[in-house]
Design an enzyme around this catalytic site. Structure first.
Site, PDB file in Angstrom:
ATOM      1  N   HIS A   1      -0.728  -7.815   3.601  1.00  7.10           N
ATOM      2  CA  HIS A   1      -0.820  -6.716   4.570  1.00  7.10           C
ATOM      3  C   HIS A   1       0.130  -6.960   5.746  1.00  7.10           C
ATOM      4  O   HIS A   1       0.372  -8.110   6.142  1.00  7.10           O
ATOM      5  CB  HIS A   1      -2.254  -6.564   5.075  1.00  7.10           C
ATOM      6  CG  HIS A   1      -2.409  -5.346   5.944  1.00  7.10           C
ATOM      7  ND1 HIS A   1      -2.185  -5.383   7.298  1.00  7.10           N
ATOM      8  CD2 HIS A   1      -2.703  -4.064   5.632  1.00  7.10           C
ATOM      9  CE1 HIS A   1      -2.356  -4.155   7.786  1.00  7.10           C
ATOM     10  NE2 HIS A   1      -2.669  -3.345   6.793  1.00  7.10           N
TER      11      HIS A   1
ATOM     12  N   GLU B   1       2.947   0.637   3.077  1.00  5.92           N
ATOM     13  CA  GLU B   1       2.439   0.829   4.432  1.00  5.92           C
ATOM     14  C   GLU B   1       3.525   0.455   5.434  1.00  5.92           C
ATOM     15  O   GLU B   1       3.683  -0.735   5.769  1.00  5.92           O
ATOM     16  CB  GLU B   1       1.211  -0.045   4.668  1.00  5.92           C
ATOM     17  CG  GLU B   1       0.087   0.223   3.691  1.00  5.92           C
ATOM     18  CD  GLU B   1      -1.257  -0.211   4.244  1.00  5.92           C
ATOM     19  OE1 GLU B   1      -2.167   0.627   4.275  1.00  5.92           O
ATOM     20  OE2 GLU B   1      -1.390  -1.369   4.671  1.00  5.92           O
TER      21      GLU B   1
HETATM   22  P1  13P Z   1      -4.721   2.533   9.928  1.00  3.32           P
HETATM   23  O1  13P Z   1      -5.194   3.606   8.982  1.00  3.32           O
HETATM   24  O2  13P Z   1      -5.735   2.172  10.946  1.00  3.32           O
HETATM   25  O3  13P Z   1      -3.377   2.873  10.510  1.00  3.32           O
HETATM   26  O4  13P Z   1      -4.521   1.221   9.049  1.00  3.32           O
HETATM   27  C1  13P Z   1      -3.890   1.338   7.820  1.00  3.32           C
HETATM   28  C2  13P Z   1      -3.925   0.043   7.137  1.00  3.32           C
HETATM   29  O5  13P Z   1      -3.378  -0.937   7.626  1.00  3.32           O
HETATM   30  C3  13P Z   1      -4.657  -0.053   5.877  1.00  3.32           C
HETATM   31  O6  13P Z   1      -4.423  -1.286   5.307  1.00  3.32           O
END
Ligand code: 13P
Length: 276
Positions: free
Chosen positions: A101, A173
């Site tokens: 992550h 992400e």
């Molecule tokens: P947010 O939806 O709070 O931006 O976080 C996304 C995330 O990091 C999911 O792993």
């Protein structure tokens, strides 16, 4: 994604929730499943903190909601203070393990090498890896997004040899879209990145069932646009799903948007059949 594949909607609770809060969330999810209010076309998963895995497992047993860990160490059990192993999170109820992550990469120094080792360890423990990839603001600014994403995907899978997971999840992400300091992306801003991830995955893992998810500031106001505007197999959510009602609301919105998204497919299927 084929029409029959379920759409994934998952949440990481990150570093939130006492045992009591985690249990209450899981109970609410269980009640919603039992009341039939989770749309069947959406498959849910939750990633609690390691401390709450076993309690959430017990409450969600038989609901179809998948459970995962947010991290685990790649080594076998032994003298590694403060860590938990892949087999330990599996024993506590996880079937998924999140790896790489953005917050772990930037705050805790998780490198591509560590990610690759964790993917191998996850697969040998029988867990489904959920590999997160994404570019930083600076990488995007210098036009490096596609290179970064392709490198991260290829590197994550580079040590698997001939072993393969039953299933692989990859979440795109972008770092700049995540968390309270993040800016929600439009579908146009992330469509190319998703395509790069999908392409790299197809080249590295042909034949292995896989799903490409999008995450970063997903919320009730943008979820429909993301579902209809992106070639994506699921969404991965933080803050907006930190309550069970938030997750369930997003699930309903996803299901509605999926209905709209599939209309063109159905139309073209009907058109294809007409000549006969
Ligand atoms: P947010 O939806 O709070 O931006 O976080 C996304 C995330 O990091 C999911 O792993």
């Amino acid at each position: 994604m084929t029409a029959a594949a379920p759409f994934r909607l998952g949440t990481s609770w990150k570093m939130t929730k006492t045992l009591g809060e985690a249990g209450a969330y899981a109970d609410a999810l269980r009640s919603a499943v039992e009341a039939g209010s989770v749309p069947p076309e959406v498959r849910l998963f939750v990633l609690p903190a390691a401390t709450a895995l076993a309690a959430v497992r017990d409450r969600l047993a038989g609901t179809g909601v998948a459970l995962g860990a947010q991290n685990a160490h790649p080594g076998p059990e032994g003298a590694v203070t403060g860590e938990v192993s892949m087999s330990m999170v599996r024993d506590a109820g996880a079937s998924i393990v999140e790896i790489g992550h953005a917050e772990r990469r930037t705050l805790l120094g998780e490198t591509d090498d560590m990610v690759a080792d964790k993917v191998v360890a996850a697969v040998s423990a029988g867990l489904t890896p959920l590999v997160c990839v994404g570019e930083t603001t600076a990488e995007r600014a210098r036009g490096g997004t596609e290179d970064v994403l392709a490198r991260q995907v290829r590197s994550a899978l580079s040590r698997l040899g001939s072993s393969r997971p039953d299933e692989l999840l990859v979440a795109y992400e972008p770092h700049w879209a995540i968390g309270s300091g993040g800016r929600a992306a439009t579908p146009d801003e992330v469509a190319d990145g998703l395509a790069t991830v999908r392409q790299a995955l197809a080249e590295e893992m042909a034949g292995t069932p896989s799903a490409v998810l999008y995450g970063g500031s997903v919320h009730p106001g943008n979820v429909a646009d993301l579902v209809t505007g992106l070639d994506v197999d699921g969404l991965f959510v933080g803050r907006a799903a930190w309550t069970a009602s938030g997750l369930l609301d997003l699930a309903r919105r996803c299901a509605e948007a999926l209905g709209e998204r599939r209309t063109p497919d159905l139309v073209s299927a009907i058109v294809r059949k007409d000549p006969r």
